[in-house]
Write an enzyme that holds these catalytic residues in place. Structure first.
Site, PDB file in Angstrom:
ATOM      1  N   ASP A 160     -16.251  -4.940   0.815  1.00  0.00           N
ATOM      2  CA  ASP A 160     -15.601  -4.090   1.826  1.00  0.00           C
ATOM      3  C   ASP A 160     -16.602  -3.600   2.870  1.00  0.00           C
ATOM      4  O   ASP A 160     -16.201  -3.126   3.939  1.00  0.00           O
ATOM      5  CB  ASP A 160     -15.011  -2.840   1.151  1.00  0.00           C
ATOM      6  CG  ASP A 160     -13.519  -2.955   0.904  1.00  0.00           C
ATOM      7  OD1 ASP A 160     -12.829  -3.585   1.721  1.00  0.00           O
ATOM      8  OD2 ASP A 160     -13.061  -2.389  -0.096  1.00  0.00           O
TER       9      ASP A 160
ATOM     10  N   GLN B 216      -9.472  -0.579  -4.295  1.00  0.00           N
ATOM     11  CA  GLN B 216      -8.433  -0.334  -3.285  1.00  0.00           C
ATOM     12  C   GLN B 216      -8.347   1.154  -2.946  1.00  0.00           C
ATOM     13  O   GLN B 216      -8.281   2.005  -3.839  1.00  0.00           O
ATOM     14  CB  GLN B 216      -7.078  -0.850  -3.817  1.00  0.00           C
ATOM     15  CG  GLN B 216      -5.939  -0.747  -2.846  1.00  0.00           C
ATOM     16  CD  GLN B 216      -6.058  -1.682  -1.637  1.00  0.00           C
ATOM     17  OE1 GLN B 216      -6.665  -2.733  -1.713  1.00  0.00           O
ATOM     18  NE2 GLN B 216      -5.469  -1.278  -0.533  1.00  0.00           N
TER      19      GLN B 216
ATOM     20  N   LYS C  82      -4.004 -10.192  -2.070  1.00  0.00           N
ATOM     21  CA  LYS C  82      -5.425 -10.544  -2.208  1.00  0.00           C
ATOM     22  C   LYS C  82      -5.633 -11.490  -3.392  1.00  0.00           C
ATOM     23  O   LYS C  82      -6.339 -12.485  -3.285  1.00  0.00           O
ATOM     24  CB  LYS C  82      -6.272  -9.280  -2.431  1.00  0.00           C
ATOM     25  CG  LYS C  82      -6.520  -8.479  -1.172  1.00  0.00           C
ATOM     26  CD  LYS C  82      -7.130  -7.117  -1.512  1.00  0.00           C
ATOM     27  CE  LYS C  82      -7.141  -6.233  -0.270  1.00  0.00           C
ATOM     28  NZ  LYS C  82      -7.308  -4.814  -0.567  1.00  0.00           N
TER      29      LYS C  82
HETATM   30  N1  GUN Z   1      -6.928   0.202   1.894  1.00  0.00           N
HETATM   31  C1  GUN Z   1      -6.490  -0.155   3.130  1.00  0.00           C
HETATM   32  N2  GUN Z   1      -7.351  -1.027   3.705  1.00  0.00           N
HETATM   33  C2  GUN Z   1      -8.350  -1.225   2.814  1.00  0.00           C
HETATM   34  C3  GUN Z   1      -9.517  -2.034   2.821  1.00  0.00           C
HETATM   35  O1  GUN Z   1      -9.833  -2.746   3.790  1.00  0.00           O
HETATM   36  N3  GUN Z   1     -10.282  -1.960   1.702  1.00  0.00           N
HETATM   37  C4  GUN Z   1      -9.969  -1.179   0.632  1.00  0.00           C
HETATM   38  N4  GUN Z   1     -10.801  -1.174  -0.402  1.00  0.00           N
HETATM   39  N5  GUN Z   1      -8.885  -0.424   0.598  1.00  0.00           N
HETATM   40  C5  GUN Z   1      -8.079  -0.446   1.676  1.00  0.00           C
END
Ligand code: GUN
Length: 296
Positions: free
Chosen positions: A121, A98, A54
């Site tokens: 998100d 996350q 990311k």
């Molecule tokens: N962990 C796995 N997929 C995601 C996601 O799309 N967003 C977040 N914040 N954590 C994750």
């Protein structure tokens, strides 16, 4: 006939190019640089890989990328204080914590502490409510990526039967809302669904999001259906580590009209949509017109 392969990797490149164009315009015309903050608590290896990826892609499209790596035993109050600081930072337009979080932290409490306008998100209860009532919201990245690929492949989704397998808050439920918003007839199937094969066989669109390797076989699929495989499962086969989806690719691709591969399907679209959400959040925060083609 073998299914058309929907190339998520190439699609994600196009999304990132669009995002980069919007970022350049925001900088040149308004002197604004969109900023994304990613918070990682602990050292889960898969999460570390995602967070690194990311950060790299955020910087590549010209955005400001900030990473906060916290100890696995970080107190909830300290995490909430960091979120408060990011909520009030004018250079940060998107905040992502996350998941999963270590067990001692209340995931709902933490997610709902993020300002809804910065919740890239789309997990905050305000955004969930806005999406389910058809109002402008931040949309969860993975379902948004699936929707973009489906619209690109089908044009209109109106009237199609869609079956979403899996009822998670991250994928299954928001995916169902998005498909409903595009006038599909939507069924959510899950581990307790009776006669699941018959339910799935009625679908023009199948979204598999359960996290069980290769659980959907070809004989569950209506000939010509479009199959979107959200699963990313690590398995060992013939002594080798392999990534497989929730769909049995070999048999399903013989029957389906179109299919997303694993890897190279939904996966690359998720981060591309996170970048899209960040540029959208930045435009909204500054009262500017929203970038076209990057939102639901
Ligand atoms: N962990 C796995 N997929 C995601 C996601 O799309 N967003 C977040 N914040 N954590 C994750």
């Amino acid at each position: 006939m073998a299914a058309t392969v929907i190339d998520g990797k190439a699609f994600a490149v196009r999304i990132r190019e669009k995002v980069a164009g919007h970022v350049a315009r925001l900088k040149e015309e308004h002197g604004i640089t969109p900023g994304l903050a990613v918070v990682l608590v602990g050292e889960d290896p898969a999460s570390q890989v995602y967070v690194r990826s990311k950060g790299k892609q955020t910087a590549e499209v010209g955005m400001k990328s900030v990473e906060h790596k916290l100890d696995v035993d970080t107190a909830e109050a300290d995490l909430l204080a960091l979120i408060d600081q990011l909520n009030n930072d004018p250079e940060i337009h998107g905040i992502l914590v996350q998941l999963p979080l270590p067990k001692h932290l209340d995931e709902d409490l933490v997610i709902n502490a993020i300002s809804p306008a910065k919740d890239v998100d789309g997990f905050h209860i305000s955004n969930v409510g806005l999406l389910s009532t058809g109002q402008k919201s931040m949309v969860p990245c993975t379902p948004l990526g699936c929707l973009m690929m489906l619209r690109d492949h089908h044009g209109s989704l109106s009237g199609l039967n869609a079956v979403v397998i899996g009822r998670s808050n991250i994928v299954g439920k928001p995916m169902a809302q998005l498909l409903l918003g595009d006038s599909c007839t939507v069924t959510i199937a899950h581990s307790r669904t009776k006669d699941i094969a018959d339910v799935v066989r009625r679908a023009d669109i199948v979204i598999a999001a359960v996290g069980r390797p290769e659980m959907v076989p070809g004989d569950w699929i209506k000939p010509g259906a479009t199959v979107i495989d959200v699963g990313i499962n690590r398995i060992e086969r013939d002594g080798k580590n392999k990534l497989v989806g929730d769909v049995d690719y070999a048999s399903v691709s013989e029957v389906a009209g179109a299919i997303t591969p694993v890897p190279g399907g939904v996966g690359p679209m998720t981060i591309a949509c996170l970048l899209a959400n960040t540029v959208t959040a930045c435009a909204r925060a500054n009262g500017l017109s929203e970038p076209e083609g990057l939102t639901a």
